[in-house]
Design a protein around this motif. Sequence first.
Motif, PDB file in Angstrom:
ATOM      1  N   PHE A   1       6.368 -11.763 -12.243  1.00  0.00           N
ATOM      2  CA  PHE A   1       5.041 -12.546 -12.833  1.00  0.00           C
ATOM      3  C   PHE A   1       5.056 -13.764 -13.770  1.00  0.00           C
ATOM      4  CE2 PHE A   1       3.349 -11.713  -8.386  1.00  0.00           C
ATOM      5  CZ  PHE A   1       3.973 -11.709  -7.829  1.00  0.00           C
ATOM      6  N   THR A   2       4.685 -12.960 -15.462  1.00  0.00           N
ATOM      7  CA  THR A   2       4.642 -12.735 -16.274  1.00  0.00           C
ATOM      8  C   THR A   2       5.471 -14.561 -16.295  1.00  0.00           C
ATOM      9  OG1 THR A   2       3.168 -10.933 -17.435  1.00  0.00           O
ATOM     10  CG2 THR A   2       3.952 -12.933 -18.656  1.00  0.00           C
ATOM     11  N   VAL A   3       7.084 -14.297 -16.941  1.00  0.00           N
ATOM     12  CA  VAL A   3       7.970 -15.126 -16.827  1.00  0.00           C
ATOM     13  C   VAL A   3       7.772 -16.170 -15.679  1.00  0.00           C
ATOM     14  CG1 VAL A   3      10.358 -15.259 -16.644  1.00  0.00           C
ATOM     15  CG2 VAL A   3       9.666 -13.421 -18.153  1.00  0.00           C
ATOM     16  N   GLN A   4       7.419 -16.362 -14.493  1.00  0.00           N
ATOM     17  CA  GLN A   4       7.686 -17.187 -13.332  1.00  0.00           C
ATOM     18  C   GLN A   4       5.722 -17.671 -14.124  1.00  0.00           C
ATOM     19  OE1 GLN A   4       7.468 -15.504  -9.769  1.00  0.00           O
ATOM     20  NE2 GLN A   4       7.042 -17.239  -8.469  1.00  0.00           N
TER      21      GLN A   4
ATOM     22  N   THR B   1       7.924 -21.036  -9.807  1.00  0.00           N
ATOM     23  CA  THR B   1       6.575 -22.053  -8.832  1.00  0.00           C
ATOM     24  C   THR B   1       5.553 -20.922  -9.891  1.00  0.00           C
ATOM     25  OG1 THR B   1       7.622 -20.585  -7.105  1.00  0.00           O
ATOM     26  CG2 THR B   1       7.753 -22.146  -7.506  1.00  0.00           C
ATOM     27  N   MET B   2       4.270 -21.532  -9.638  1.00  0.00           N
ATOM     28  CA  MET B   2       3.707 -19.876  -9.400  1.00  0.00           C
ATOM     29  C   MET B   2       3.443 -18.632  -8.996  1.00  0.00           C
ATOM     30  SD  MET B   2       0.937 -19.986 -10.884  1.00  0.00           S
ATOM     31  CE  MET B   2      -0.836 -19.090 -12.103  1.00  0.00           C
ATOM     32  N   PRO B   3       3.612 -17.792  -9.342  1.00  0.00           N
ATOM     33  CA  PRO B   3       3.248 -16.701  -8.478  1.00  0.00           C
ATOM     34  C   PRO B   3       1.955 -15.941  -7.805  1.00  0.00           C
ATOM     35  CG  PRO B   3       3.000 -15.979 -10.630  1.00  0.00           C
ATOM     36  CD  PRO B   3       3.190 -17.229 -10.412  1.00  0.00           C
ATOM     37  N   PRO B   4       2.354 -15.702  -6.246  1.00  0.00           N
ATOM     38  CA  PRO B   4       0.461 -15.421  -5.980  1.00  0.00           C
ATOM     39  C   PRO B   4      -0.833 -14.087  -6.496  1.00  0.00           C
ATOM     40  CG  PRO B   4       2.843 -13.904  -4.942  1.00  0.00           C
ATOM     41  CD  PRO B   4       3.461 -14.974  -5.338  1.00  0.00           C
ATOM     42  N   GLU B   5      -0.513 -14.709  -8.114  1.00  0.00           N
ATOM     43  CA  GLU B   5      -0.767 -13.795  -8.552  1.00  0.00           C
ATOM     44  C   GLU B   5      -2.275 -12.633  -8.362  1.00  0.00           C
ATOM     45  OE1 GLU B   5      -0.257 -12.483 -12.021  1.00  0.00           O
ATOM     46  OE2 GLU B   5       0.951 -14.356 -12.755  1.00  0.00           O
ATOM     47  N   ASP B   6      -2.642 -11.752  -8.512  1.00  0.00           N
ATOM     48  CA  ASP B   6      -3.978 -10.870  -7.984  1.00  0.00           C
ATOM     49  C   ASP B   6      -5.003 -11.696  -8.890  1.00  0.00           C
ATOM     50  OD1 ASP B   6      -5.702  -8.817  -6.632  1.00  0.00           O
ATOM     51  OD2 ASP B   6      -3.583  -7.826  -6.311  1.00  0.00           O
TER      52      ASP B   6
END
Length: 286
Positions: free
Chosen positions: A155-158, A170-175
């Motif tokens: 997620f950090t790389v993305q 693309t933007m991951p579905p972060e919490d």
Amino acid sequence: MKKGVLPVLGLTLALGLGSLWAVQATRSEGGGLLFDSAWWLVFLAPFLGVLAAGLTRRQDPRIEGDRVLRHDGAARLEHWAHGLGTALLLATGVGLGFLFVPRLVRDTDGVWLMMNLHFVGVVVFLFGTFYYAANTIVSAYRFKEHLPTGNAFSFTVQHYGKLLGIKKFTMPPEDKYFESEKMAYILAILASVGVILSGIVKVLAHLMDLPAWLVSAATPVHGVSTIAMLLFFVAHVFFSSVLPMSWPVLRSMFTGYVPREYAEKEHAGWYQRLSASESTTTGKEA
């Protein structure tokens, strides 16, 4: 005046009064050192933090029309108490010098003033830290939501790949908190524990005879923990206050709320959970 800014104003006032006290103590005849005359406050502050947490009624995040409650009053109080206390500790710590950082103040009055201001920072820092810790123990899920998950690296790389304009990301579905923030949180905990434990030894050394090896060990541990805390603090201020993408969250540290559109876009995973919870609650009420 909006209630959201009261924690910041209250803490700023406390720091201001504390700083005046530090100056007055330094200028008093003989130059009083607060670590000697008011040491009991160092041990009272954690107790007050735990007591305040016991009297606090927390509010969970929720969607309210076109905005989302992200930080309730307790979250804002513990954040600013910990943050402002840390800022004063770091500023005075650098002034006093540690490890390879040279001392900036040389004369006796300057050193004692820095020590007394450091004392004020210790009291505010301990109150905020123990207030947060006690709140977290009462509601363990608040601690868990800060911890990195199996998605931390990807997620950090993305996330930052997207920010850098690399099209394949693309933007991951972060919490509620970005995975990169969660990894930094581990550093913040280790630094805080190191500073507190070594700091307690240094305070007790003013009051009683301690084993020489313990006092000798506390100084480098305090210095290394300070460097870790300084790195976290600088990175935190940059990513949470300087970058425009973080300004909505910065505002929520004063108001409590972020725009609904922002939460949906930047924290999709968190927003989906809030939406699902809202749907379940609405269904039960119906």
